[in-house]
Design an enzyme around this catalytic site. Structure first.
Site, PDB file in Angstrom:
ATOM      1  CD  GLU A 137      -4.735 -11.089   4.822  1.00 45.60           C
ATOM      2  OE1 GLU A 137      -5.853 -11.666   4.311  1.00 45.60           O
ATOM      3  OE2 GLU A 137      -4.831  -9.971   5.333  1.00 45.60           O
TER       4      GLU A 137
ATOM      5  CD  GLU B 144     -13.855  -6.979   2.334  1.00 46.59           C
ATOM      6  OE1 GLU B 144     -13.021  -7.921   2.998  1.00 46.59           O
ATOM      7  OE2 GLU B 144     -13.744  -5.888   2.521  1.00 46.59           O
TER       8      GLU B 144
ATOM      9  CG  ASN C 106      -1.840  -1.096   1.180  1.00 46.21           C
ATOM     10  OD1 ASN C 106      -2.153  -1.311  -0.114  1.00 46.21           O
ATOM     11  ND2 ASN C 106      -2.811  -1.144   2.130  1.00 46.21           N
TER      12      ASN C 106
HETATM   13  C1  NOJ Z   1      -8.676  -9.732   3.723  1.00 45.20           C
HETATM   14  C2  NOJ Z   1      -9.166 -10.380   5.136  1.00 45.20           C
HETATM   15  O1  NOJ Z   1      -8.021 -10.207   6.024  1.00 45.20           O
HETATM   16  C3  NOJ Z   1      -9.151 -11.812   4.610  1.00 45.20           C
HETATM   17  O2  NOJ Z   1      -9.183 -12.979   5.732  1.00 45.20           O
HETATM   18  C4  NOJ Z   1     -10.416 -11.987   3.826  1.00 45.20           C
HETATM   19  O3  NOJ Z   1     -10.311 -13.409   3.094  1.00 45.20           O
HETATM   20  C5  NOJ Z   1     -10.384 -11.045   2.413  1.00 45.20           C
HETATM   21  N1  NOJ Z   1     -10.089  -9.906   3.082  1.00 45.20           N
HETATM   22  C6  NOJ Z   1     -11.702 -10.993   1.646  1.00 45.20           C
HETATM   23  O4  NOJ Z   1     -12.429 -10.402   2.536  1.00 45.20           O
HETATM   24 CA    CA Z   2      -6.102  -8.545   5.907  1.00 44.17          CA
END
Ligand code: NOJ
Ligand code: CA
Length: 714
Positions: A509, A416, A194
């Site tokens: 992630e 989301e 970012n």
């Molecule tokens: C970012 C989040 O940290 C992740 O866990 C999620 O799967 C994605 N955004 C999509 O919402």
């Molecule tokens: Ca995230």
């Protein structure tokens, strides 16, 4: 006596510019000093065990369109002293009860030229100092706009710091360890994501900021009870080693729209010469208000699996279709859309994961990509993306919930928001109502991308108010919330324990987005976790991500034993087993630890801690009284020496130890592990080898003395 009190009162109300006020912590280790400089600028300082840890530092606020601001020209009107000592029981936590014990000093200041009043309230605990600004109701200060808060934290030297760049929109950084004087030089390199969102100075860092002095004192700067205020970062004057608060601006560049009576959040300084005290500190929670929820029976620590890692690794998609646009044009009949063939959240697959989770004793399954809108979002249409109630045609929401419930599993909802907070607010009631109708009691929300309204930032006052609004509304519906990308927590879960998790830092992630630093998880408990639990999503057993998705060459910098240890070292009442059923089946004996480990604790003992190097903690399960232990290791292999004196004397235990082996290497051989069963007592000492980025996890089961024959003794 009365006369003496009156006399003292008189002395205190006299303009007492040179009369410094001091406050001692309950155990006497800390002394906080408040003083006013000759121009009427308030200052404070802090010492620990006789050593200065914060040199005299200025306090105050710069106001918009107000030349005098609240910076100087003050005199002391009165000083109120108080002692407080209570013990409270968190709904969930690392310990069953928390002592909130402090000495308090509230200094009432008057700005002579404007006759405005400002109270600075200090609370000094045995683990550090909290202070905040209070703006009482008064005729000359009603509405005001903060241009900048000017609270300083003057360091005594060029300390070592574990820092991430100041950023108004992401916290998902790897930490850099450096001297304070090196921040400027390392700053550009530290900005790995970012980058376009970097807004401020090249010596700006986020809190919680962890530091260590040359003589072994650990100092942590953060904030508590961030409510109706903008989130604070710190800007370093690296000539003088003085940090100053730097608030997140709103779309107009303003940093706080205030109406008295009101307060700032607490500014916190946690200090010890033993790093274990920092990770064990409950000061941030203690500075928050007690629980506001009367009946908390519906708030439940949860162990869950998900239809998630497959999207993160790129093996499957959130979206059902690549056809665009959908919702914006009112197209909700997705049976007409062309399926892309990779949709993860489909009936058959969700059932498989429910089956596996049920068979292995989990409480819940999170399914992402269940609702229409992802195709719009990826088509770059942001505001009208999600309605949070319309499932894709291959996700039969009522039937899947029924199926899950029949197996003792709850589904976890996913919202989301794509950062479109007003859109979410417009839909939140119907979204929560849908959840209640079908028996969802937890939601993972997310705020990926730029915030809409445009120009707003993730951590400004306005957007912070949004996160709290969602939490409060969720209380009405008895819903637990785990928000990702929301502002870093500041102990608010004491007040709203339905806030069972947050991401707000670099989570697992990133192991699929290029990998995190091998010692990342030895730092998070010193920083991000001080404000509340993190939905870190551990449990990765396949580190070579290309085996999951050939197009993704990322590598998870961790070992299987390290992943197991995270269930202890990354405290959270919400724990995920993030990897796939087939990976757990392949390493079923290691998976046993994830099945066994508790998620709610009666007691916790930090046995070792050093930021960047290692953390070892033993925890006693709240329900069963069973002990577990986890240890994560940093960049270099080591052998840990752990006395097991937390075990109950006189009892014999079988300890099952899940560890790295000498062959384990987080890059080349991360799946090598050993499991051994040994006999342990409170007299035992565990010597355990840990690979770099590795660690170990132990479960203890009480055993009759005659049942342990043949087992090696520790
Ligand atoms: C970012 C989040 O940290 C992740 O866990 C999620 O799967 C994605 N955004 C999509 O919402
Ligand atoms: Ca995230």
């Amino acid at each position: 006596m009365k006369n003496i009190v009156q006399l003292l009162f008189l002395i205190l109300i006299l303009p007492a510019v040179s009369l410094a006020q001091t406050l001692q912590s309950p155990n006497g280790n800390f002394v906080a000093t408040f003083d006013i400089q000759s121009d009427g600028t308030p200052t404070y300082s802090l010492s620990y065990k006789g050593k200065t840890v914060i040199k005299p530092s200025k306090m105050g606020l710069e106001l918009k369109n107000d030349s005098l601001s609240l910076l100087n020209g003050f005199e002391m009107m009165k000083v109120d002293m108080n002692t407080f000592d209570e013990t409270w029981k968190p709904v969930w936590g690392e310990v069953a009860s928390i002592r909130n014990h402090y000495k308090e000093m509230a200094v009432t200041l008057r700005q002579k030229a404007t006759n405005r009043q400002l109270i600075i309230r200090f609370r000094l605990f045995d683990d550090g100092l909290g202070f905040r600004y209070e703006f009482p109701e008064q005729p000359n200060l009603i509405y005001f706009t903060i241009k900048e808060e000017r609270t300083q934290f003057a360091m005594t030297g060029d300390h070592t710091a574990f820092w991430i760049p100041g950023d108004y929109d992401t916290q998902e950084y790897d930490y850099t360890e450096s001297k304070l004087s090196e921040i400027r030089g390392l700053f550009a390199g530290a900005v790995t994501s970012n980058a376009s969102q970097m807004q401020f100075s090249p010596t700006g860092v986020q809190t919680a900021l962890m530091m260590k002095t040359a003589d072994g004192i650990y100092i942590n700067l953060h904030e508590a009870a961030l409510i109706n205020y903008s989130c604070m970062s710190l800007n370093l004057d690296d000539k003088n080693m003085v940090f100053e608060s730097w608030l997140t601006p709103d779309a107009n560049g303003d940093k706080g729209l205030m109406q008295a009576p009101c307060t700032s959040p607490w500014r916190t300084i946690i200090v010890s010469d033993d790093a274990r005290d920092i990770v064990a500190s409950k000061m941030t929670y203690n500075l928050n208000e007690p629980c506001k929820i009367k009946n908390t029976d519906w708030i439940k620590p949860t162990k869950y699996m998900g239809v998630w890692w497959e999207m993160i690794t790129g093996k499957s998609s959130w979206s059902y279709t690549n056809d665009y646009p959908s919702v914006r044009l009112g197209v909700t009949d997705f049976t007409k859309a062309k399926p892309n063939g990779t949709h993860g959240g489909n009936n058959a697959h969700v059932r498989q994961v429910i089956d596996f989770a049920a068979k292995n004793g989990f409480d819940a399954v999170l399914v992402e990509g269940w609702n229409i809108g992802w195709e719009d979002w990826f088509g770059h249409n942001k505001d009208f993306v999600f309605d949070f109630i319309t499932p894709y045609p291959d996700f039969d929401l009522p039937a899947l919930n029924d199926y899950a419930h029949s197996k003792g599993i709850k589904l976890i909802m996913h919202h989301e928001t794509s950062g479109a907070i007003r859109n979410y607010e417009r839909h939140i009631d119907t979204a929560y109502q849908l959840m209640k109708k079908y028996g969802y009691d937890a939601v993972k929300s997310g705020y990926v991308g730029n915030i809409l309204p445009l120009g707003e930032h993730h951590y400004s006052q306005y957007v912070n108010n949004h996160y709290l609004y969602c939490i409060q509304k969720a209380v009405d519906y008895k819903i637990m919330v785990n928000a990702h990308e929301a502002v870093r927590p500041t102990g608010l879960a004491r007040t709203y324990p339905n806030m069972i998790g947050n991401e707000s830092a670099r989570g697992t992630e990133f192991q699929a987005f290029g990998g995190s630093k091998p010692n990342h998880v030895t730092i998070l408990p010193f920083t991000r976790l001080l404000g509340g639990p993190m939905d870190y999503t551990p449990g990765i057993f396949e580190m070579d991500i290309s085996k999951i998705n050939p197009a993704n060459s990322s590598h998870a910098n961790t070992t299987i034993a390290n992943q197991l240890a995270l269930y202890l070292t990354m405290y959270s009442p919400l724990q995920m087993a993030a990897d796939f059923p087939e990976h757990y089946e392949r390493y079923a004996d290691a998976f046993q630890f994830i099945k066994d480990v508790a998620v709610d604790w009666q007691d916790s003992k930090y046995l070792e801690a050093e930021p960047g190097d290692y953390i070892t903690v033993a925890r006693k399960a709240k329900k069963t009284g069973q002990w577990f232990l986890g240890s994560v290791n940093g960049n270099d292999a080591r052998t840990a020496t752990i006395p097991l004196s937390f075990l109950e004397p006189g009892k014999t235990y079988i300890a099952t130890i899940y560890s790295d082996t000498k062959a384990t290497d987080y890059k080349t051989n991360p799946q090598a592990y050993a499991i051994r069963k040994v006999v342990a007592t409170s007299q035992s000492k565990l010597l355990q080898y840990c690979a770099a980025a590795g660690g170990f996890a132990v479960s203890f089961v009480e055993a009759d003395k005659d049942k342990v024959k043949g087992l090696e003794k520790l």
